[in-house]
Design a protein around this motif. Structure first.
Motif, PDB file in Angstrom:
ATOM      1  N   MET A   1       6.144   7.987   1.210  1.00 28.79           N
ATOM      2  CA  MET A   1       7.460   7.561   0.789  1.00 28.79           C
ATOM      3  C   MET A   1       7.415   6.055   0.570  1.00 28.79           C
ATOM      4  SD  MET A   1      11.092   8.403   2.633  1.00 28.79           S
ATOM      5  CE  MET A   1      11.394  10.080   2.154  1.00 28.79           C
ATOM      6  N   SER A   2       8.003   5.586  -0.538  1.00 23.56           N
ATOM      7  CA  SER A   2       7.982   4.162  -0.862  1.00 23.56           C
ATOM      8  C   SER A   2       8.949   3.403   0.050  1.00 23.56           C
ATOM      9  CB  SER A   2       8.347   3.952  -2.321  1.00 23.56           C
ATOM     10  OG  SER A   2       9.695   4.301  -2.528  1.00 23.56           O
ATOM     11  N   PRO A   3       8.698   2.111   0.252  1.00 26.14           N
ATOM     12  CA  PRO A   3       9.581   1.319   1.124  1.00 26.14           C
ATOM     13  C   PRO A   3      11.055   1.337   0.698  1.00 26.14           C
ATOM     14  CG  PRO A   3       7.550   0.123   0.743  1.00 26.14           C
ATOM     15  CD  PRO A   3       7.510   1.341  -0.143  1.00 26.14           C
ATOM     16  N   PRO A   4      11.402   1.243  -0.621  1.00 27.70           N
ATOM     17  CA  PRO A   4      12.829   1.318  -0.967  1.00 27.70           C
ATOM     18  C   PRO A   4      13.451   2.679  -0.616  1.00 27.70           C
ATOM     19  CG  PRO A   4      11.599   0.349  -2.790  1.00 27.70           C
ATOM     20  CD  PRO A   4      10.601   0.859  -1.791  1.00 27.70           C
ATOM     21  N   ALA A   5      12.712   3.753  -0.829  1.00 29.93           N
ATOM     22  CA  ALA A   5      13.228   5.079  -0.494  1.00 29.93           C
ATOM     23  C   ALA A   5      13.403   5.218   1.013  1.00 29.93           C
ATOM     24  CB  ALA A   5      12.301   6.161  -1.028  1.00 29.93           C
ATOM     25  N   LEU A   6      12.472   4.674   1.766  1.00 28.72           N
ATOM     26  CA  LEU A   6      12.556   4.712   3.225  1.00 28.72           C
ATOM     27  C   LEU A   6      13.776   3.918   3.709  1.00 28.72           C
ATOM     28  CD1 LEU A   6      11.142   5.853   5.671  1.00 28.72           C
ATOM     29  CD2 LEU A   6       9.746   3.780   5.767  1.00 28.72           C
ATOM     30  N   ALA A   7      14.057   2.798   3.062  1.00 27.76           N
ATOM     31  CA  ALA A   7      15.217   1.985   3.422  1.00 27.76           C
ATOM     32  C   ALA A   7      16.510   2.753   3.149  1.00 27.76           C
ATOM     33  CB  ALA A   7      15.211   0.670   2.656  1.00 27.76           C
ATOM     34  N   VAL A   8      16.574   3.456   2.026  1.00 24.20           N
ATOM     35  CA  VAL A   8      17.762   4.240   1.691  1.00 24.20           C
ATOM     36  C   VAL A   8      17.965   5.355   2.710  1.00 24.20           C
ATOM     37  CG1 VAL A   8      18.740   5.827  -0.008  1.00 24.20           C
ATOM     38  CG2 VAL A   8      17.708   3.676  -0.762  1.00 24.20           C
ATOM     39  N   VAL A   9      16.908   6.034   3.087  1.00 24.39           N
ATOM     40  CA  VAL A   9      16.999   7.101   4.085  1.00 24.39           C
ATOM     41  C   VAL A   9      17.457   6.529   5.420  1.00 24.39           C
ATOM     42  CG1 VAL A   9      15.659   8.766   5.419  1.00 24.39           C
ATOM     43  CG2 VAL A   9      15.346   8.603   2.942  1.00 24.39           C
ATOM     44  N   GLY A  10      16.921   5.374   5.796  1.00 28.79           N
ATOM     45  CA  GLY A  10      17.315   4.728   7.048  1.00 28.79           C
ATOM     46  C   GLY A  10      18.785   4.339   7.056  1.00 28.79           C
ATOM     47  N   LEU A  11      19.265   3.775   5.940  1.00 25.43           N
ATOM     48  CA  LEU A  11      20.675   3.408   5.848  1.00 25.43           C
ATOM     49  C   LEU A  11      21.577   4.634   5.887  1.00 25.43           C
ATOM     50  CD1 LEU A  11      20.578   0.547   3.203  1.00 25.43           C
ATOM     51  CD2 LEU A  11      21.116   0.353   5.638  1.00 25.43           C
ATOM     52  N   ALA A  12      21.172   5.708   5.223  1.00 23.29           N
ATOM     53  CA  ALA A  12      21.956   6.942   5.249  1.00 23.29           C
ATOM     54  C   ALA A  12      22.019   7.513   6.658  1.00 23.29           C
ATOM     55  CB  ALA A  12      21.368   7.959   4.273  1.00 23.29           C
ATOM     56  N   LEU A  13      20.917   7.469   7.371  1.00 19.76           N
ATOM     57  CA  LEU A  13      20.883   7.944   8.753  1.00 19.76           C
ATOM     58  C   LEU A  13      21.798   7.108   9.639  1.00 19.76           C
ATOM     59  CD1 LEU A  13      19.682   9.927  10.767  1.00 19.76           C
ATOM     60  CD2 LEU A  13      17.791   8.336  11.098  1.00 19.76           C
ATOM     61  N   CYS A  14      21.763   5.793   9.481  1.00 19.29           N
ATOM     62  CA  CYS A  14      22.634   4.910  10.263  1.00 19.29           C
ATOM     63  C   CYS A  14      24.106   5.181   9.950  1.00 19.29           C
ATOM     64  CB  CYS A  14      22.302   3.449   9.973  1.00 19.29           C
ATOM     65  SG  CYS A  14      20.743   2.912  10.685  1.00 19.29           S
ATOM     66  N   ALA A  15      24.424   5.372   8.660  1.00 17.44           N
ATOM     67  CA  ALA A  15      25.807   5.670   8.278  1.00 17.44           C
ATOM     68  C   ALA A  15      26.266   6.991   8.891  1.00 17.44           C
ATOM     69  CB  ALA A  15      25.936   5.709   6.761  1.00 17.44           C
ATOM     70  N   GLY A  16      25.381   7.973   8.940  1.00 16.31           N
ATOM     71  CA  GLY A  16      25.713   9.255   9.542  1.00 16.31           C
ATOM     72  C   GLY A  16      25.983   9.134  11.031  1.00 16.31           C
ATOM     73  N   VAL A  17      25.186   8.336  11.726  1.00 14.58           N
ATOM     74  CA  VAL A  17      25.381   8.132  13.165  1.00 14.58           C
ATOM     75  C   VAL A  17      26.711   7.433  13.425  1.00 14.58           C
ATOM     76  CG1 VAL A  17      24.501   6.859  15.169  1.00 14.58           C
ATOM     77  CG2 VAL A  17      22.932   8.172  13.737  1.00 14.58           C
ATOM     78  N   VAL A  18      27.032   6.408  12.627  1.00 17.58           N
ATOM     79  CA  VAL A  18      28.303   5.690  12.791  1.00 17.58           C
ATOM     80  C   VAL A  18      29.478   6.621  12.498  1.00 17.58           C
ATOM     81  CG1 VAL A  18      29.729   3.828  11.839  1.00 17.58           C
ATOM     82  CG2 VAL A  18      27.325   3.408  12.370  1.00 17.58           C
ATOM     83  N   ALA A  19      29.390   7.398  11.421  1.00 17.20           N
ATOM     84  CA  ALA A  19      30.473   8.334  11.083  1.00 17.20           C
ATOM     85  C   ALA A  19      30.670   9.358  12.197  1.00 17.20           C
ATOM     86  CB  ALA A  19      30.173   9.033   9.761  1.00 17.20           C
ATOM     87  N   PHE A  20      29.587   9.849  12.786  1.00 13.62           N
ATOM     88  CA  PHE A  20      29.691  10.809  13.883  1.00 13.62           C
ATOM     89  C   PHE A  20      30.333  10.162  15.106  1.00 13.62           C
ATOM     90  CE2 PHE A  20      28.076  12.943  17.676  1.00 13.62           C
ATOM     91  CZ  PHE A  20      28.502  14.239  17.420  1.00 13.62           C
ATOM     92  N   ALA A  21      29.952   8.930  15.403  1.00 12.10           N
ATOM     93  CA  ALA A  21      30.480   8.238  16.574  1.00 12.10           C
ATOM     94  C   ALA A  21      31.978   7.963  16.447  1.00 12.10           C
ATOM     95  CB  ALA A  21      29.720   6.936  16.800  1.00 12.10           C
TER      96      ALA A  21
END
Length: 106
Positions: A1-21
């Motif tokens: 996985m390329s670094p930009p794609a990995l960054a997008v996945v990481g940001l999406a995961l963080c947004a999901g955790v915040v939305a759940f919290a």
């Protein structure tokens, strides 16, 4: 996985955790915003007699509900406000009472 794609996945995961919290707060504010929009939209439409498209300006306040969508049912004299996938509230015009929200489920 390329670094930009990995960054997008990481940001999406963080947004999901915040939305759940904050899911209860987000849901509560969405319900209140939809209720406010339905009540003000109904009053603007059926008490003031303005077209619904013009009533949107009455609802927009600073930092207002940008994801709030209004629709009307002329037969029932009601306005429904929706926050997509989160909340929906309807206010009905009643002669002598003005616009009244449908009962909330607690």
């Amino acid at each position: 996985m390329s670094p930009p794609a990995l960054a997008v996945v990481g940001l999406a995961l963080c947004a999901g955790v915040v939305a759940f919290a904050y899911r209860e707060s987000i849901g509560g504010y969405s319900t209140i915003g939809a209720a406010y929009g339905a009540r003000i939209g109904c009053t603007c439409r059926y008490v003031s007699g303005l077209p619904l498209r013009e009533c949107r300006a009455a609802i927009d306040v600073e930092d207002g509900p940008g994801m709030l969508f209004l629709s009307e049912d002329e037969d029932n004299q009601s306005v429904t406000a929706r926050v997509p996938m989160l909340a929906r509230q309807t206010a009905y015009y009643r002669e002598g009472w003005g616009c009244v929200l449908e009962p909330w489920d607690d």
